[in-house]
Design a protein around this motif. Structure first.
Motif, PDB file in Angstrom:
ATOM      1  N   SER A 300       0.873  -1.158  -0.012  1.00  0.00           N
ATOM      2  CA  SER A 300       0.035   0.028  -0.032  1.00  0.00           C
ATOM      3  C   SER A 300       0.774   1.161  -0.045  1.00  0.00           C
ATOM      4  CB  SER A 300      -1.057   0.159   1.221  1.00  0.00           C
ATOM      5  OG  SER A 300      -1.640  -1.004   1.204  1.00  0.00           O
ATOM      6  N   PHE A 317      -0.281   5.354  10.044  1.00  0.00           N
ATOM      7  CA  PHE A 317      -0.147   5.177   8.797  1.00  0.00           C
ATOM      8  C   PHE A 317      -1.560   5.245   7.838  1.00  0.00           C
ATOM      9  CE2 PHE A 317      -0.706   2.006   5.048  1.00  0.00           C
ATOM     10  CZ  PHE A 317       0.162   2.533   4.286  1.00  0.00           C
ATOM     11  N   THR A 318      -1.533   5.918   6.785  1.00  0.00           N
ATOM     12  CA  THR A 318      -2.674   6.300   5.946  1.00  0.00           C
ATOM     13  C   THR A 318      -2.401   6.085   4.782  1.00  0.00           C
ATOM     14  OG1 THR A 318      -4.529   7.763   5.600  1.00  0.00           O
ATOM     15  CG2 THR A 318      -2.429   8.686   6.199  1.00  0.00           C
ATOM     16  N   THR A 319      -3.435   5.548   3.851  1.00  0.00           N
ATOM     17  CA  THR A 319      -3.695   5.617   2.257  1.00  0.00           C
ATOM     18  C   THR A 319      -4.497   6.751   1.870  1.00  0.00           C
ATOM     19  OG1 THR A 319      -5.159   4.031   2.540  1.00  0.00           O
ATOM     20  CG2 THR A 319      -2.966   3.094   1.946  1.00  0.00           C
ATOM     21  N   ARG A 320      -4.830   7.447   2.851  1.00  0.00           N
ATOM     22  CA  ARG A 320      -5.759   8.578   2.267  1.00  0.00           C
ATOM     23  C   ARG A 320      -5.424  10.053   3.190  1.00  0.00           C
ATOM     24  NH1 ARG A 320     -10.344   7.659  -0.776  1.00  0.00           N
ATOM     25  NH2 ARG A 320      -9.934   9.891  -0.982  1.00  0.00           N
ATOM     26  N   GLN A 382     -11.335  -7.608  12.430  1.00  0.00           N
ATOM     27  CA  GLN A 382     -11.407  -6.662  11.416  1.00  0.00           C
ATOM     28  C   GLN A 382     -12.750  -7.065  10.760  1.00  0.00           C
ATOM     29  OE1 GLN A 382      -8.205  -5.631   9.132  1.00  0.00           O
ATOM     30  NE2 GLN A 382      -8.171  -4.493  10.765  1.00  0.00           N
ATOM     31  N   LEU A 415      -5.362  -3.045  14.100  1.00  0.00           N
ATOM     32  CA  LEU A 415      -4.258  -4.007  14.642  1.00  0.00           C
ATOM     33  C   LEU A 415      -2.845  -3.582  14.750  1.00  0.00           C
ATOM     34  CD1 LEU A 415      -5.270  -6.639  11.784  1.00  0.00           C
ATOM     35  CD2 LEU A 415      -6.188  -6.550  14.003  1.00  0.00           C
ATOM     36  N   TYR A 418      -0.111  -3.928  11.929  1.00  0.00           N
ATOM     37  CA  TYR A 418      -0.033  -3.405  10.737  1.00  0.00           C
ATOM     38  C   TYR A 418       0.102  -1.906  10.659  1.00  0.00           C
ATOM     39  CZ  TYR A 418      -1.619  -2.327   5.822  1.00  0.00           C
ATOM     40  OH  TYR A 418      -1.708  -2.158   4.560  1.00  0.00           O
ATOM     41  N   ALA A 422      -1.687   2.650  14.542  1.00  0.00           N
ATOM     42  CA  ALA A 422      -2.675   3.463  14.576  1.00  0.00           C
ATOM     43  C   ALA A 422      -2.996   4.367  13.644  1.00  0.00           C
ATOM     44  CB  ALA A 422      -1.580   4.648  15.752  1.00  0.00           C
ATOM     45  N   ILE A 423      -4.125   4.848  13.706  1.00  0.00           N
ATOM     46  CA  ILE A 423      -4.605   5.541  12.624  1.00  0.00           C
ATOM     47  C   ILE A 423      -5.554   6.878  13.134  1.00  0.00           C
ATOM     48  CG2 ILE A 423      -5.476   3.415  11.601  1.00  0.00           C
ATOM     49  CD1 ILE A 423      -8.462   4.077  12.016  1.00  0.00           C
ATOM     50  N   MET A 424      -5.555   7.844  11.727  1.00  0.00           N
ATOM     51  CA  MET A 424      -6.370   8.724  11.916  1.00  0.00           C
ATOM     52  C   MET A 424      -7.737   8.202  11.474  1.00  0.00           C
ATOM     53  SD  MET A 424      -5.177  10.934   8.949  1.00  0.00           S
ATOM     54  CE  MET A 424      -5.962  10.951   7.180  1.00  0.00           C
ATOM     55  N   VAL A 426     -11.206   8.744   9.690  1.00  0.00           N
ATOM     56  CA  VAL A 426     -11.914   9.881   8.885  1.00  0.00           C
ATOM     57  C   VAL A 426     -13.378   9.180   8.538  1.00  0.00           C
ATOM     58  CG1 VAL A 426     -11.792  11.040   6.809  1.00  0.00           C
ATOM     59  CG2 VAL A 426      -9.758  10.401   7.792  1.00  0.00           C
ATOM     60  N   HIS A 429     -15.431   8.916   5.282  1.00  0.00           N
ATOM     61  CA  HIS A 429     -15.079   8.404   4.032  1.00  0.00           C
ATOM     62  C   HIS A 429     -14.276   7.066   4.097  1.00  0.00           C
ATOM     63  CE1 HIS A 429     -16.039  12.051   2.302  1.00  0.00           C
ATOM     64  NE2 HIS A 429     -15.242  12.714   3.124  1.00  0.00           N
ATOM     65  N   ASP A 430     -14.593   6.565   5.352  1.00  0.00           N
ATOM     66  CA  ASP A 430     -13.976   5.009   5.724  1.00  0.00           C
ATOM     67  C   ASP A 430     -15.169   4.519   6.209  1.00  0.00           C
ATOM     68  OD1 ASP A 430     -11.496   3.321   6.103  1.00  0.00           O
ATOM     69  OD2 ASP A 430     -12.862   3.220   7.571  1.00  0.00           O
ATOM     70  N   ARG A 432     -15.860   1.774   8.077  1.00  0.00           N
ATOM     71  CA  ARG A 432     -15.458   1.330   9.537  1.00  0.00           C
ATOM     72  C   ARG A 432     -15.454   2.399  10.487  1.00  0.00           C
ATOM     73  NH1 ARG A 432     -10.462  -2.713   9.160  1.00  0.00           N
ATOM     74  NH2 ARG A 432      -9.715  -1.097   8.058  1.00  0.00           N
ATOM     75  N   ARG A 511       1.536  -5.598   3.716  1.00  0.00           N
ATOM     76  CA  ARG A 511       0.844  -6.353   4.764  1.00  0.00           C
ATOM     77  C   ARG A 511       1.680  -7.499   5.231  1.00  0.00           C
ATOM     78  NH1 ARG A 511      -4.410  -6.222   6.300  1.00  0.00           N
ATOM     79  NH2 ARG A 511      -4.611  -4.229   4.844  1.00  0.00           N
TER      80      ARG A 511
HETATM   81  C1  ANZ Z   1      -7.343   7.665   6.828  1.00  0.00           C
HETATM   82  C2  ANZ Z   1      -8.416   6.851   5.961  1.00  0.00           C
HETATM   83  C3  ANZ Z   1      -9.350   7.726   5.511  1.00  0.00           C
HETATM   84  C4  ANZ Z   1      -8.123   5.718   5.724  1.00  0.00           C
HETATM   85  C5  ANZ Z   1     -10.232   7.001   4.402  1.00  0.00           C
HETATM   86  C6  ANZ Z   1      -8.860   5.028   4.757  1.00  0.00           C
HETATM   87  C7  ANZ Z   1      -9.867   5.615   4.112  1.00  0.00           C
HETATM   88  P1  ANZ Z   1      -4.623  -0.679   3.148  1.00  0.00           P
HETATM   89  O1  ANZ Z   1      -5.171  -0.163   1.944  1.00  0.00           O
HETATM   90  O2  ANZ Z   1      -5.255  -2.005   3.421  1.00  0.00           O
HETATM   91  O3  ANZ Z   1      -3.089  -0.466   3.276  1.00  0.00           O
HETATM   92  N1  ANZ Z   1      -5.407   1.458   8.924  1.00  0.00           N
HETATM   93  C8  ANZ Z   1      -3.692   1.558   8.683  1.00  0.00           C
HETATM   94  N2  ANZ Z   1      -3.346   0.797   9.915  1.00  0.00           N
HETATM   95  C9  ANZ Z   1      -4.322   0.099  10.337  1.00  0.00           C
HETATM   96  C10 ANZ Z   1      -4.079  -0.922  11.224  1.00  0.00           C
HETATM   97  N3  ANZ Z   1      -3.151  -1.075  11.968  1.00  0.00           N
HETATM   98  N4  ANZ Z   1      -5.533  -1.607  11.677  1.00  0.00           N
HETATM   99  C11 ANZ Z   1      -6.522  -1.433  11.063  1.00  0.00           C
HETATM  100  N5  ANZ Z   1      -6.588  -0.310  10.041  1.00  0.00           N
HETATM  101  C12 ANZ Z   1      -5.488   0.496   9.621  1.00  0.00           C
HETATM  102  O4  ANZ Z   1      -5.514   0.023   4.326  1.00  0.00           O
HETATM  103  C13 ANZ Z   1      -4.796   1.230   4.938  1.00  0.00           C
HETATM  104  C14 ANZ Z   1      -5.894   1.988   5.590  1.00  0.00           C
HETATM  105  O5  ANZ Z   1      -6.190   1.212   6.716  1.00  0.00           O
HETATM  106  C15 ANZ Z   1      -5.438   3.358   6.053  1.00  0.00           C
HETATM  107  O6  ANZ Z   1      -5.861   4.439   5.723  1.00  0.00           O
HETATM  108  C16 ANZ Z   1      -5.966   3.401   7.726  1.00  0.00           C
HETATM  109  O7  ANZ Z   1      -7.160   3.909   7.458  1.00  0.00           O
HETATM  110  C17 ANZ Z   1      -6.259   1.960   7.950  1.00  0.00           C
HETATM  111  F1  ANZ Z   1     -11.121   7.701   3.844  1.00  0.00           F
HETATM  112  O8  ANZ Z   1      -6.444   6.150   6.946  1.00  0.00           O
HETATM  113  B1  ANZ Z   1      -6.855   5.095   6.385  1.00  0.00           B
END
Ligand code: ANZ
Length: 957
Positions: A300, A317-320, A382, A415, A418, A422-424, A426, A429-430, A432, A511
């Motif tokens: 990712s 860690f965020t992908t967004r 999850q 988790l 992964y 820790a997550i921020m 949002v 737009h997410d 869960r 992952r």
């Molecule tokens: C903010 C956000 C906003 C996210 C949004 C997603 C959507 P993949 O693509 O599978 O890598 N994440 C990060 N670490 C996590 C953890 N330890 N346990 C559970 N969830 C976790 O997924 C990356 C996204 O999964 C990350 O991007 C984070 O949520 C969440 F509109 O950050 B995201």
């Protein structure tokens, strides 16, 4: 017919192909092939006993996923893949290849050990008995294996090299710049010379031996670390995730399972994540398996972002990162190490009741929630549909883009293993985060413009709006704005801004986790590792390998009070003090010293990580594999830039574990210069499963399938009607059919043909014993086309075949060739059958060249009868190494002309016929045609005028 009455048939036709004849032929040729070394594959240098010496031929290395020798033996479902590779290997031998095909045994593992625990019988004894049983079952099928190359992973001569590879991995590190593994000594040299800074900033000279070992432990590709594992005190062992039930108990015995930190060996497979991903592109594997590996590796692209808190920071860690302005709270994994640090003594003023979970203090809430989370598996935590649970930590962090104070929660949907744990969140737009925000009454803020008509007031939404193709809104701070940008541009801009501020950076996250490599078991490879008095791990020198498994009194794990989480496993090997405590001279200049041996064993995946290499050079005691031999069989070549086995057949269930581990070991061995092929398996093929009917009585219990009577489409057992369904074949469903039973009734060639004819190889199909006879009949007709059933004499004619037969023959040759090359064995059999039927129908003696080609065509599929008929046709050398027939293109093209058939001058039918058809034959075909028969309506025939191939004119009486 006499076929249904074998006794009568024997009297009338003493030389008919029967099960008894098949049994005699098959045993005779199996003995001959074995004595003759027919399937011995020569190496480029002949150092294998009985090597016929290498002829300059291209190679084909064909492999099956080797079996675990189970005490229950094989049923007819097991050898499907082995027969397929055997047919393919035989075809390759007949088309000019030097073919390596053999089969070993993956023989360490739990079932034998469980049996040993229960009975006290040494697992080696039961395993070897199972291997011998399996070998004789497989021999009966006529598989053309080079037996000189077979071995079992439990052979000390073999696991010496499994241990040796472990030592290589232990003594290497991954150089991120060169992107390859290198000897650890090179890293030490760089630390010594100062070319590379020692982590921690001190000089290498200033570190103690133990400190140096710790530093190197952070680099080694095999390293010991404290990892959270599933610890089951009731069973006395750690368990794999797959062995733990959804409610956190052991599958076996139903004991509680705890997450415990135990010192375990790991393999740094994560260092190879990128290469494991990239090299998939060049492999000829089913797309579905490649996809599973890609998902398992899970690359990712995203960013790490620091959220300030109490003068420190929580990194997410965020992908967004483009949605940072919509982050309204944060979530840490319950196990996150910073949780205690930021948890205040009391709930802040005005804390929402639903946030506290009813607990008096944050510390209490956190402790209670952690205990609850520890009893769940990652998968459960999850699950999308699950109600979101969590609890407020009492702490607030700062959203770095807008300075907002946002609450920090712990929740099990995040988790620890992964990203950063820790997550921020949002919620707009997410999915869960949205569910969590609604449950905890947290603000939801829209920052990605919805493409539907829900509007930008997220407080009214029913679900999250998830899109990667939309415009960013509501996202401007003091010195950065993302408003109006698309997702990709917004990500780029904010990542650049974060980097400039020093509070984040773009990163790639995987992952994939490192591979937990130790087990508290007896029946596995001992680690070639000893610990000195300072607890520093040393690898054994090659001269001390193999390190053989010591004898022990008791194979059982030590068990504990099932509810006592504060216990740790006691490995069976640790009970043998004489073995554990040793004085050794490791040859490192330190002289003889006392050491303590590692008492864990390797997981049962270890032995299958490199076995393809051992087939190449099975008796080498000096080297892992001779480089010249390895290059010949495995090395890169045109179309196979990474080298590897030419065909690897096995079940799709090994998509990730075995196939990923084996790829990883190959890459390490390649980097270190021991082999020339960075990939083990160039072409992978997954065979389908053989299913079987299960019959259940009124209570739903399976009844023996062999005792079922069928009447008018209904099924009965002891007079009681039973229900039929499809299921797995096996003992538990009482529907196993053994290969011996089929061989006895029809012979191995029939069994082979039936399994190959059942359907496309990659599709699952139901076994039907009653249908096996169809292939038996094919072989009987084949036999009859060559041998007189009354006299046993060969009946073929020394004559040239006619045009129709030539066409039938060459079309069959052409089709069978293509089908065998493409692993389409079912259609190949259909084509052989068609040709054979054509020859039967002509009624005349089969011309010798046609009979010989027919025998060669069927030889890969039914090798015993082919060998027998080949010899009967007067040949003195084996059919196995003959050239496969080549089609004459002149007879393959489908040239037909349309022939008009008239009755009383009116056109009644049009026939597609060969341009070479004779007048006589054309007349016969025309008179047999349905429409012509109908037109004549029983009237006699006065006259037939034939102008082959175009016209037939019939004048009725
Ligand atoms: C903010 C956000 C906003 C996210 C949004 C997603 C959507 P993949 O693509 O599978 O890598 N994440 C990060 N670490 C996590 C953890 N330890 N346990 C559970 N969830 C976790 O997924 C990356 C996204 O999964 C990350 O991007 C984070 O949520 C969440 F509109 O950050 B995201």
């Amino acid at each position: 017919m006499s076929e249904t009455n074998p006794a009568a048939a024997e009297v009338a036709a003493p030389h008919r192909y029967t099960a008894a004849v098949a049994a005699e032929i098959e045993a005779r040729w199996q003995d001959f092939w074995e004595a003759d070394g027919t399937y011995a594959a020569p190496n480029p240098k002949g150092d294998l006993a009985g090597d016929p010496g290498l002829v300059a031929k291209p190679k084909k290395f064909i492999m099956d996923m080797f079996p675990y020798p189970s005490g229950a033996g094989l049923h007819v479902g097991h050898p499907l893949g082995y027969i397929a590779t055997d047919v393919f290997a035989r075809f390759q031998r007949m088309t000019g290849h030097n073919v390596l095909h053999t089969l070993g045994f993956d023989a360490f593992g739990l079932p034998a050990e469980q049996h040993a625990v229960q009975t006290g019988e040494h697992p080696r004894v039961t395993t070897e008995a199972a291997i011998n049983n399996m070998k004789s079952q497989l021999r009966r099928l006529g598989l053309g294996h080079d037996k000189r190359r077979s071995f079992a992973t439990i052979d000390p001569d073999y696991y010496k090299w499994t241990q040796w590879i472990f030592v290589q991995i232990f003594n290497s590190w991954y150089d991120d710049v060169a992107k390859k593994a290198r000897p650890i000594s090179e890293l030490v040299a760089r630390f010594e010379s100062g070319e590379r800074a020692v982590p921690g900033g001190r000089s290498w000279d200033a570190l103690s031996a133990a400190e140096r070992a710790d530093v190197l432990g952070e680099y080694r590709l095999a390293y010991a670390s404290d990892a959270p594992v599933n610890w089951c005190p009731g069973l006395g062992t750690v368990l794999a995730n797959e062995e733990v039930t959804a409610d956190g108990r052991s599958e076996r015995g139903n004991f509680p399972v705890f997450k415990a930190k135990l010192r375990q060996w790991n393999m740094r497979i994560t260092a190879y994540a990128d290469r494991l991903l990239d090299d998939l592109n060049e492999l000829d594997w089913p797309e579905a398996i490649k996809l599973q590996q890609r998902n398992w590796i899970g690359r990712s692209e995203g960013a790490r972002v620091d959220f300030p808190i109490d003068g420190e920071a929580i990194t997410v860690f965020t992908t967004r990162q483009d949605t940072l302005f919509g982050a309204t709270y944060m979530v840490l994994a319950p196990e996150h190490p910073l949780v205690e640090k930021f948890t205040p003594a009391a709930w802040p003023e005005g804390t929402h009741d639903v946030w506290t979970g009813g607990h008096a203090t944050p510390a209490e809430a956190v402790a209670a929630y952690r205990a609850q989370a520890a009893s769940k598996s990652d998968v459960e935590r999850q699950a999308e549909a699950k109600d979101k649970t969590g609890v407020f930590t009492g702490a607030f962090a700062t959203n770095p883009v807008n300075g907002e104070q946002i609450p920090v929660f712990i929740a099990d949907y995040v988790l620890m293993g992964y990203g950063t744990g820790a997550i921020m969140a949002v919620p707009a737009h997410d999915t869960r985060d949205f569910a969590f925000a609604r449950a905890f009454e947290l603000p939801v803020r829209c920052v990605v413009e919805p493409s539907d008509d829900r509007g930008t007031d997220a407080s009214t939404w029913d679900d999250a709006f998830v899109s990667y193709d939309a415009k960013i809104v509501n996202s401007h701070g003091e010195d950065v704005s993302l408003d109006g940008l698309g997702v990709t541009d917004a990500k780029a801009r904010i990542t650049e801004w974060l980097a400039r501020k020093g509070i984040g950076e773009g990163t790639v996250n995987f992952r994939l986790r490192d591979w937990l490599f130790s087990r508290q078991r007896y029946w596995g490879e001992p680690f070639p590792i000893v610990y000195d008095e300072d607890g520093i791990a040393h690898s054994l020198p090659e001269s001390m390998l193999p390190l053989e498994l010591p004898e022990v009194e008791d194979y059982s794990p030590r068990t504990f009070d099932p509810d006592d989480a504060d216990t740790s496993p006691e490995t069976p090997l640790s009970r043998n003090q004489d073995w554990v405590d040793v004085t050794l001279d490791l040859g490192d200049g330190r002289g003889p010293r006392p050491y303590r041996r590692e008492t864990n064993t390797m997981p049962n995946w270890a032995g299958s990580c490199w076995y393809e290499l051992r087939y190449l050079d099975p008796h080498n005691s000096e080297k892992l594999v001779d480089p010249e031999i390895e290059q010949y069989w495995m090395g890169p070549r045109a179309g196979q830039p990474h080298g590897g086995v030419d065909l690897y057949v096995g079940g799709a269930e090994h998509a990730v574990l075995h196939l990923l581990y084996a790829r990883f070991w190959s890459k390490v061995l390649y980097d270190l210069g021991h082999i020339s092929s960075p990939e083990p398996f160039h072409k992978l093929y997954n065979q389908g499963m053989i299913q079987a009917f299960v019959y259940r009585d009124s209570r739903g219990f399976p009844v023996p399938a062999a005792e079922i009577e069928e009447r008018d489409g209904a099924f009965f057992h002891n007079g009681e009607q039973v229900k039929r369904e499809l299921g797995k074949m096996g003992k538990s469903l009482k529907n196993a059919v053994t290969p011996e039973a089929i061989c006895e009734e029809y012979g191995a060639d029939t069994l082979r043909l039936y399994e190959m004819a059942m359907g496309p190889l990659d599709v699952s199909r139901p076994w039907d014993t009653r249908a096996v006879v169809g292939q038996y009949r094919l072989l009987q007709r084949l036999w009859r086309n060559v041998v007189d059933e009354a006299t046993g004499e060969v009946t073929v004619a020394d004559a040239e075949p006619d045009e129709t037969t030539l066409r039938a023959l060459h079309k069959a040759i052409d089709g069978v060739r293509q089908d065998l090359e493409g692993l389409r064995f079912n259609t190949a059999i259909a084509k052989v059958t068609e040709l054979n039927n054509h020859l039967t129908k002509t009624g005349a003696a089969v011309p010798r060249p046609v009979a010989e080609s027919l025998v060669l065509l069927i030889a890969p599929l039914a090798p015993h009868i082919a060998e027998e008929l080949w010899r009967k046709l007067g040949h003195t050398d084996s059919v196995v190494h003959q050239d496969f027939p080549v089609a004459d293109p002149r007879y393959v093209v489908d040239e037909t002309v349309t022939c008009v058939v008239q009755v009383k001058g009116k056109v009644k039918a049009r026939l597609e016929v060969s341009p070479a058809i004779s007048d006589d034959e054309l007349e016969k075909v025309a008179l047999a045609d349905e429409k012509v028969v109908a037109a004549l309506d029983g009237a006699g025939i006065r006259k037939v005028i034939v102008r082959a191939p175009k016209l037939v004119n019939i004048v009725p009486a």
